[in-house]
Design an enzyme around this catalytic site. Structure first.
Site, PDB file in Angstrom:
ATOM      1  N   ASN A 209      43.087  51.066  51.621  1.00 29.92           N
ATOM      2  CA  ASN A 209      44.064  51.867  51.256  1.00 29.92           C
ATOM      3  C   ASN A 209      45.423  51.586  51.896  1.00 29.92           C
ATOM      4  O   ASN A 209      45.452  50.543  52.626  1.00 29.92           O
ATOM      5  CB  ASN A 209      43.611  53.322  51.810  1.00 29.92           C
ATOM      6  CG  ASN A 209      43.117  53.649  52.821  1.00 29.92           C
ATOM      7  OD1 ASN A 209      43.952  53.267  53.770  1.00 29.92           O
ATOM      8  ND2 ASN A 209      41.692  53.543  53.342  1.00 29.92           N
ATOM      9  N   ASP A 278      36.335  56.451  50.419  1.00 29.55           N
ATOM     10  CA  ASP A 278      35.414  57.390  49.934  1.00 29.55           C
ATOM     11  C   ASP A 278      34.296  56.702  48.909  1.00 29.55           C
ATOM     12  O   ASP A 278      33.094  57.254  49.162  1.00 29.55           O
ATOM     13  CB  ASP A 278      36.027  58.587  48.875  1.00 29.55           C
ATOM     14  CG  ASP A 278      36.975  59.315  49.758  1.00 29.55           C
ATOM     15  OD1 ASP A 278      36.759  59.773  50.826  1.00 29.55           O
ATOM     16  OD2 ASP A 278      38.223  59.729  49.073  1.00 29.55           O
ATOM     17  N   LYS A 288      32.175  34.372  46.092  1.00 30.61           N
ATOM     18  CA  LYS A 288      33.627  34.571  45.503  1.00 30.61           C
ATOM     19  C   LYS A 288      33.272  35.008  44.016  1.00 30.61           C
ATOM     20  O   LYS A 288      32.631  34.192  43.390  1.00 30.61           O
ATOM     21  CB  LYS A 288      34.599  33.742  45.584  1.00 30.61           C
ATOM     22  CG  LYS A 288      35.882  33.962  44.922  1.00 30.61           C
ATOM     23  CD  LYS A 288      36.971  32.852  45.048  1.00 30.61           C
ATOM     24  CE  LYS A 288      38.321  33.414  44.313  1.00 30.61           C
ATOM     25  NZ  LYS A 288      39.188  32.275  44.400  1.00 30.61           N
TER      26      LYS A 288
END
Length: 405
Positions: A209, A278, A288
């Site tokens: 975030n 969350d 990957k």
């Protein structure tokens, strides 16, 4: 009131230098051990002898005039200081401080110091309002430098406006308040979480975030300055952590929870300023993930709720949470406070200009179980942190003025 405190008083060149004599005298009368440094320009306005008599110590004016051969003077002064005051502080010395210049005894000592710094500016009103000076003072404030604002009145240059050095009584009172505040959390342990957690998709990709960590780091610095022993559990950040704190680096919500819980029982105050993801990928890929088609579906699962876990387990810890919202701030903040058993919730509407993740300012409302406690206008994150930690200190069990006392 200042007994046992060593204060380094830096005096720079301006007509207000004569007021530094009165300030020095007041600090000595309050019990402080005052060591004076004067710039070359300052001695043109007031003699070192005056400050020597008032402080009862030799006055330093030259970096290369080593009065005691057993020490390096500017390092010894910097190390001995509990507080450094620059009064009057000219635009020139403020610029030097902001940009790390060290070309005389005062600026060299300031660069070597780890003690808190209090600056009392004094200059012409137009100089004080110049964008360069404003920028330099904001930069210093962001590093924790404190200011005693100049007064408004008739200046030596003939102008009337803001720029007159604060009166010695005001500066002395600011010093007393500083030392009183510096013991507000003495002996307490404070744990702060900061930054944005990272939930791995594969070895090179993750979910995260916009949190920068600035608010959490500011809170940690404020708690340290109030005398607390501080631990920061930090995830991904974009800011410099404060000095003299324990820093624990983590990535994920799970790791952050583990580190916080391992210290929780011995902690007095927990401030969960981190922005914790969350959700996380239900399964992280060991290699990957290659591009194979037009779409990719990731299955997500909930991460552990750190604040809720702490709220259930607390046995006397003072718990502060954050609620970053974009609407209905009071409703969501109060709901979060009750569900997660917090003592305080700091709510901010991140859609407001000046309250976002990466900026240096914030606009917050503080809530407890009874509702709104405080609503602060746009302030620097440093100022928000200082006010928040003082509020917490006042509400700790046993604190003067605490509920039930």
């Amino acid at each position: 009131m200042l007994k046992g405190k060593t204060i380094v008083l830096g005096i720079t060149g301006g007509i207000a230098a004569y007021k530094a004599a009165a300030l020095c005298s007041k600090l000595v009368k309050l019990g402080a051990d005052v060591r004076v440094i004067m710039t070359e320009s300052a001695v043109k306005f007031i003699t070192p002898l005056t400050l020597q008599v008032l402080s009862r110590h030799s006055v330093y004016t030259d970096t290369f005039d080593e009065q005691d051969p057993s020490v390096v003077s500017h390092i010894d002064l910097a190390d001995s200081a509990d507080l450094i005051i620059v009064a009057p502080a000219t635009a020139n010395v403020i610029a030097k401080m902001a940009h790390g210049l060290a070309d005389d005894m005062l600026s060299t000592t300031l660069l070597a110091a780890t003690a808190p710094v209090l600056v009392a500016p004094a200059m012409n009103v137009h100089m004080y309002e110049h964008p360069a000076v404003i920028h330099n003072m904001k930069l210093l404030a962001s590093r924790g430098v404190r200011f005693v604002e100049p007064g408004v009145g008739l200046l030596a240059c003939g102008y009337v406006g803001k720029g007159r050095l604060a009166e010695p009584e005001e500066i002395a009172e600011a010093v007393v308040q500083f030392f009183q505040r510096s013991e507000a959390l003495k002996g307490k342990k404070v744990l702060v979480t900061a930054g944005g957690t990272m939930e791995r998709i594969d070895p090179v990709r993750y979910l995260t975030n916009d949190s920068s960590g600035k608010m959490g780091f500011a809170i940690a610095a404020a708690a340290r300055e109030l005398g607390a022993k501080v631990t920061i559990v930090a995830a991904r950040t974009f800011a410099q952590p404060p000095a003299d704190v324990e820093l624990v680096q983590v990535e994920s919500a799970e790791q952050m929870l583990d580190e916080v819980l391992s210290r929780f029982t011995e902690t007095d105050i927990v401030v969960k300023a981190a922005a914790v993801a969350d959700y996380r990928p239900a399964a992280a890929f060991g290699e990957k993930l290659k591009k194979t088609g037009g779409t990719l579906v990731l299955e997500l699962e909930k991460t552990p709720d750190i604040l809720e876990t702490l709220g259930r387990r607390k046995t006397g810890q003072f718990l502060i949470g954050f609620a970053a919202e974009t609407s209905n701030l009071e409703h969501y903040a109060m709901d979060k406070l009750r569900r997660k058993n917090c003592d305080l919730i700091v709510g901010n509407n991140v859609s407001q200009e000046g309250a976002g993740f990466h900026g240096d300012t914030n606009i917050v409302q503080i809530f407890d179980a009874e509702g709104e406690v405080a609503s602060w206008p746009i302030l620097s994150k440093r100022e928000v942190a200082e006010q928040l930690m003082m509020l917490a200190a006042e509400r700790l069990p046993g604190a003067k003025g605490a509920a039930g006392q």
